[in-house]
Design an enzyme around this catalytic site. Structure first.
Site, PDB file in Angstrom:
ATOM      1  N   SER A 144      43.857  36.512  31.657  1.00  0.00           N
ATOM      2  CA  SER A 144      43.042  36.252  30.483  1.00  0.00           C
ATOM      3  C   SER A 144      41.646  35.790  30.920  1.00  0.00           C
ATOM      4  O   SER A 144      40.994  36.458  31.712  1.00  0.00           O
ATOM      5  CB  SER A 144      43.751  35.216  29.592  1.00  0.00           C
ATOM      6  N   ASP A 177      45.524  41.237  32.340  1.00  0.00           N
ATOM      7  CA  ASP A 177      44.931  41.278  31.005  1.00  0.00           C
ATOM      8  C   ASP A 177      43.653  40.432  30.949  1.00  0.00           C
ATOM      9  O   ASP A 177      43.526  39.527  30.109  1.00  0.00           O
ATOM     10  CB  ASP A 177      45.933  40.821  29.945  1.00  0.00           C
ATOM     11  N   HIS A 253      49.446  39.748  25.018  1.00  0.00           N
ATOM     12  CA  HIS A 253      48.561  39.064  25.957  1.00  0.00           C
ATOM     13  C   HIS A 253      49.209  37.874  26.661  1.00  0.00           C
ATOM     14  O   HIS A 253      48.879  37.575  27.803  1.00  0.00           O
ATOM     15  CB  HIS A 253      47.315  38.598  25.196  1.00  0.00           C
TER      16      HIS A 253
END
Length: 325
Positions: A144, A177, A253
């Site tokens: 992230s 991600d 996610h």
């Protein structure tokens, strides 16, 4: 992401044997929590608390740093860390300061650089007896916003005057991600995305793992956790060969986090409907296959197998793409 023409990719022959990277490895693993405020000196304590997952068996192992995502805890990744470590890697996960205010990534980039600089002197003192870290084979990964931090550090955006490149080089880079802001016009500083193909000045091979649901809203109240134009697709687009892009189609996610990660956090992102253990093993297996290839473990056969037959993964990988030259 800017539209890109389909790029020709060199053919890879799938490995003859079915890879086992999506199941835990054979090495027993010890999880070590190191508090920067209580570790006696010398050697110096880490600049931040760190969570380490290391093989218990004596030997010399490559090292990988994993940087957590926005407003998350390193302990939410314990199962992921243990899976990768069980294949013969020392995993180091620092804990950044958490705040709901996110104006810049500079502090985390600086902190990640300081943790990296701590490794040569500090890491040996906290590893199990007989376990040695091979820092000539050092990888960097981030999830992230931690993916943005990892790419920024690898690109030399650390604000500290003691940069990691003075003593250590990253031999591999992984973005799980990765997210670089809330949109193309609102990148998180430092803005590293250029929207030009192969623009990242990186010397190491790169693996970008995406999620098929990361760009979807969980509900009308919250934006996507991995918005288009600042997510995995753009990161891959800007990588130079050799680079790889594997998307876990049916998961979201935060689905690679441990099951006990607070619902108050995970409910903000679109989730897959299936078992989260499948997602964790898929992401961890991709990491193992890539790290073994990039760091000279096993001749890259596991990575060739996954690229040649994505159906080996516990869940659907789509797309699977790579550029080797």
């Amino acid at each position: 992401m800017a539209s890109a023409p389909v790029q020709a990719m060199a053919a890879l022959e799938p490995a003859a044997a079915v890879t086992s990277v999506f199941q835990p490895g054979k090495l027993p693993v010890e999880v070590i929590s190191v508090d920067h405020d209580t570790l006696p000196t010398p050697p110096p304590p880490p600049p931040l608390p760190v969570l380490i997952a290391a093989p218990k068996d004596a030997g010399t192992y490559p090292v990988a740093i994993l940087l957590h995502g926005f407003f998350l805890q390193n302990r939410f990744y314990e199962q992921l860390l243990k899976h990768v470590a069980s294949f013969g890697f020392v995993m180091v996960a620092p804990q950044f300061h958490t705040s709901l205010i996110s104006n810049s990534d500079a502090d985390d980039i600086d902190a990640a650089a300081k943790v990296t600089n701590w490794l040569p002197e500090g890491l040996p003192s906290v590893l199990p007896v007989g376990v040695e870290a091979d820092l000539s084979r050092l990888a960097l990964a981030g999830h992230s916003r931690g993916g943005h931090t990892a790419f920024s550090l690898a690109l030399g955006r650390a604000t500290t005057t003691t940069t990691t490149t003075a003593t250590l080089n990253f031999s591999a880079l992984i973005g799980i991600d990765p997210v670089a802001g809330t949109g193309r016009s609102s990148q998180l500083p430092p803005a590293i995305l250029t929207y030009e193909p192969s623009s990242f000045a990186l010397a190491s091979p790169v693996m970008v793992v995406g999620t098929g649901l990361g760009g979807d809203r969980e509900n009308a109240l919250f934006p996507p956790c991995a918005p288009p134009e600042v997510n995995h697709a753009e990161f891959y687009y800007e990588c130079k060969p050799p680079c790889y892009h594997l998307v876990v189609r049916d998961y979201g996610h935060l689905d690679m986090l441990d099951d006990d990660a607070p619902k108050l956090v995970t409910c903000l992102c679109k989730e897959g409907n299936s078992c989260k253990d499948v997602m964790r093993r898929t992401v961890a297996g991709i990491m193992v296959a890539f790290l073994r290839s990039a760091l000279g473990e096993g001749g890259g056969e596991d990575l060739k197998a996954v690229l040649g037959d994505p159906g080996l993964a516990p869940t659907t990988l789509d797309p699977v793409e790579y550029r080797l030259a």
